[in-house]
Scaffold this active site. Structure first.
Site, PDB file in Angstrom:
ATOM      1  NE  ARG A  58      -3.520  -0.164   0.158  1.00  0.00           N
ATOM      2  CZ  ARG A  58      -4.361  -0.518  -0.770  1.00  0.00           C
ATOM      3  NH1 ARG A  58      -3.684   0.147  -2.157  1.00  0.00           N
ATOM      4  NH2 ARG A  58      -5.341  -1.764  -0.419  1.00  0.00           N
ATOM      5  CD  GLN A  82      -8.304  -3.397  -7.645  1.00  0.00           C
ATOM      6  OE1 GLN A  82      -9.832  -3.868  -8.551  1.00  0.00           O
ATOM      7  NE2 GLN A  82      -9.179  -2.772  -6.561  1.00  0.00           N
ATOM      8  NE  ARG A  87      -2.141  -5.279  -6.662  1.00  0.00           N
ATOM      9  CZ  ARG A  87      -2.748  -4.151  -6.420  1.00  0.00           C
ATOM     10  NH1 ARG A  87      -2.588  -3.488  -5.801  1.00  0.00           N
ATOM     11  NH2 ARG A  87      -3.948  -4.727  -5.718  1.00  0.00           N
ATOM     12  CG  HIS A 184      -1.697   2.326  -8.511  1.00  0.00           C
ATOM     13  ND1 HIS A 184      -1.639   2.868  -7.487  1.00  0.00           N
ATOM     14  CD2 HIS A 184      -2.996   1.724  -9.222  1.00  0.00           C
ATOM     15  CE1 HIS A 184      -2.962   3.194  -6.761  1.00  0.00           C
ATOM     16  NE2 HIS A 184      -3.902   2.410  -7.458  1.00  0.00           N
ATOM     17  CG  ASP A 229     -10.440   5.610  -8.997  1.00  0.00           C
ATOM     18  OD1 ASP A 229     -10.985   4.133  -8.495  1.00  0.00           O
ATOM     19  OD2 ASP A 229      -9.571   5.548  -9.795  1.00  0.00           O
ATOM     20  CD  GLU A 291      -3.372   5.078 -10.202  1.00  0.00           C
ATOM     21  OE1 GLU A 291      -3.578   3.621 -10.772  1.00  0.00           O
ATOM     22  OE2 GLU A 291      -3.660   5.847  -8.932  1.00  0.00           O
TER      23      GLU A 291
HETATM   24  O1  TA6 Z   1      -6.015   3.694  -9.534  1.00  0.00           O
HETATM   25  C1  TA6 Z   1      -6.458   3.149  -8.322  1.00  0.00           C
HETATM   26  C2  TA6 Z   1      -7.622   2.243  -8.274  1.00  0.00           C
HETATM   27  O2  TA6 Z   1      -7.595   1.818  -9.219  1.00  0.00           O
HETATM   28  C3  TA6 Z   1      -8.783   2.236  -7.129  1.00  0.00           C
HETATM   29  O3  TA6 Z   1     -10.573   2.730  -8.103  1.00  0.00           O
HETATM   30  C4  TA6 Z   1      -8.262   1.698  -6.099  1.00  0.00           C
HETATM   31  O4  TA6 Z   1      -8.993   0.212  -6.734  1.00  0.00           O
HETATM   32  C5  TA6 Z   1      -7.124   1.405  -5.998  1.00  0.00           C
HETATM   33  O5  TA6 Z   1      -6.516   1.426  -7.155  1.00  0.00           O
HETATM   34  C6  TA6 Z   1      -6.240   0.225  -4.939  1.00  0.00           C
HETATM   35  O6  TA6 Z   1      -6.585  -0.168  -5.652  1.00  0.00           O
HETATM   36  P1  TA6 Z   1      -5.915  -1.897  -4.385  1.00  0.00           P
HETATM   37  O7  TA6 Z   1      -6.314  -2.960  -5.441  1.00  0.00           O
HETATM   38  O8  TA6 Z   1      -4.174  -1.365  -4.508  1.00  0.00           O
HETATM   39  O9  TA6 Z   1      -6.640  -2.017  -3.943  1.00  0.00           O
END
Ligand code: TA6
Length: 322
Positions: A58, A82, A87, A184, A229, A291
């Site tokens: 994070r 996601q 990563r 990111h 976002d 990003e």
């Molecule tokens: O980059 C923005 C995003 O896609 C947000 O929608 C939020 O989900 C963020 O990434 C963080 O995602 P994560 O999977 O690291 O909690």
């Protein structure tokens, strides 16, 4: 420059003679620290970030590949977690290379002191760390979710007043695959209420906080006053800087190569409170994610094809000039 490994081989640190430093976790090849010559940290890292490989970091610069977010309607990547697996995979350190550039001052000094022995020109050193991840490194579970042969080379270059990160994706398979790539980056700011972002004027963007509607950014700077976002696709060339201005001074100037999109994210209070690894709770006031990525749609890599995308984040006076 000095490049050292941590005792447990979990991370690599590089330090320039002028004091700038970089720390990269081999887990995710995640840059977790970037300090300027005065030792000031330029990236935001949550106080509760997991750095033990149990979850994506994070903060810092997590790598997003082969999918940004989740893509339920995209067959090839619909089963992936996601932001994909880059990563949360263990990367290998491939090596370092250093370079020196005569700083202008040094050259002038040399020219003007022709009589006496010219003082050694102050050389601006930089160091590049390379990391690799291939399908051969993936655990079986992940490979089953995305069964393509690929290799990634991630280069992180520390200069005196900028950081460049570039990702090269190669299709090592005998069939094409689609992918998305994004860096990111969590930038550290003093106070989000004094921040504005320029360089996005007129850009179209997808507003993920408002039903994923497509909108057009009005002229003028972007202010962050709540959960934000947005996936911007600026009309200008990727080399046109996106600048994070704070208190009237350019803090960061982000330029891109081959990455046509810029995501701007700040979770704000409620979403920050909902993330167990986001600390302190009001940390959202000290960060903004800008990003660089290629995420508006998927790009198809043919067998043997390679794609390279990069960002350069310039700080301080260089940023102001940008
Ligand atoms: O980059 C923005 C995003 O896609 C947000 O929608 C939020 O989900 C963020 O990434 C963080 O995602 P994560 O999977 O690291 O909690």
């Amino acid at each position: 420059p000095q490049v050292t490994f941590s005792d447990d081989n979990s991370r690599v640190t590089a330090v320039l003679p002028t004091g700038e430093s970089l720390e990269v976790l081999l887990y995710g090849a995640t840059v977790i620290s970037w300090k300027d010559g005065a030792g000031d940290e330029k990236l935001w890292l949550s106080d509760a970030a997991k750095l033990d490989g149990t979850k994506a970091v994070r903060g810092g610069i997590p790598l997003v590949f082969p999918v940004f977010g989740t893509a339920p309607d995209h067959a090839q990547t619909s089963k992936l977690p996601q932001h994909g697996f880059a990563r949360t995979s263990r990367w290998e350190f491939l090596g370092k290379s250093t370079s020196e550039s005569e700083s202008a001052g040094g050259a002038k000094a040399a020219a003007s002191s022709s009589s006496s022995k010219a003082t050694a020109a102050a050389a601006d050193q930089s160091v590049k760390l390379d990391f690799g991840l291939s399908s051969a490194n993936l655990d079986d579970k992940t490979r089953a979710l995305w069964p393509f042969a690929f290799s990634l080379i991630y280069g992180v270059t520390l200069n005196r007043d900028s950081l460049t990160t570039s990702l090269v994706v190669t299709n090592d398979d005998d069939k094409p695959f689609d992918c998305q790539v994004l860096l990111h980056t969590y930038l550290r700011v003093e106070d989000i209420s004094n921040v504005s972002i320029t360089g996005l004027d007129g850009a179209s963007y997808v507003d993920k906080v408002d039903g994923a509607k497509t909108k057009t950014q009005s002229s003028g700077a972007v202010q962050i006053t709540g959960e934000t976002d947005r996936v911007y696709t600026p009309a200008a060339a990727p080399s046109a800087p996106v600048v994070v201005v704070e208190g009237g001074r350019a803090g960061f100037s982000v330029t891109r190569d081959s990455l046509g999109d810029v995501v701007v994210w700040n979770p704000w209070a409620d979403k920050a409170a909902a993330m167990a690894d986001f600390a302190p709770a009001d940390g959202f006031r000290r960060m903004v994610c800008v990003e660089a990525g290629s995420v508006a749609d998927f790009q198809t890599l043919e067998p043997g094809d390679a794609f390279e995308g990069a960002q350069t984040i310039a700080i301080g006076s260089r940023a102001a000039a940008a």
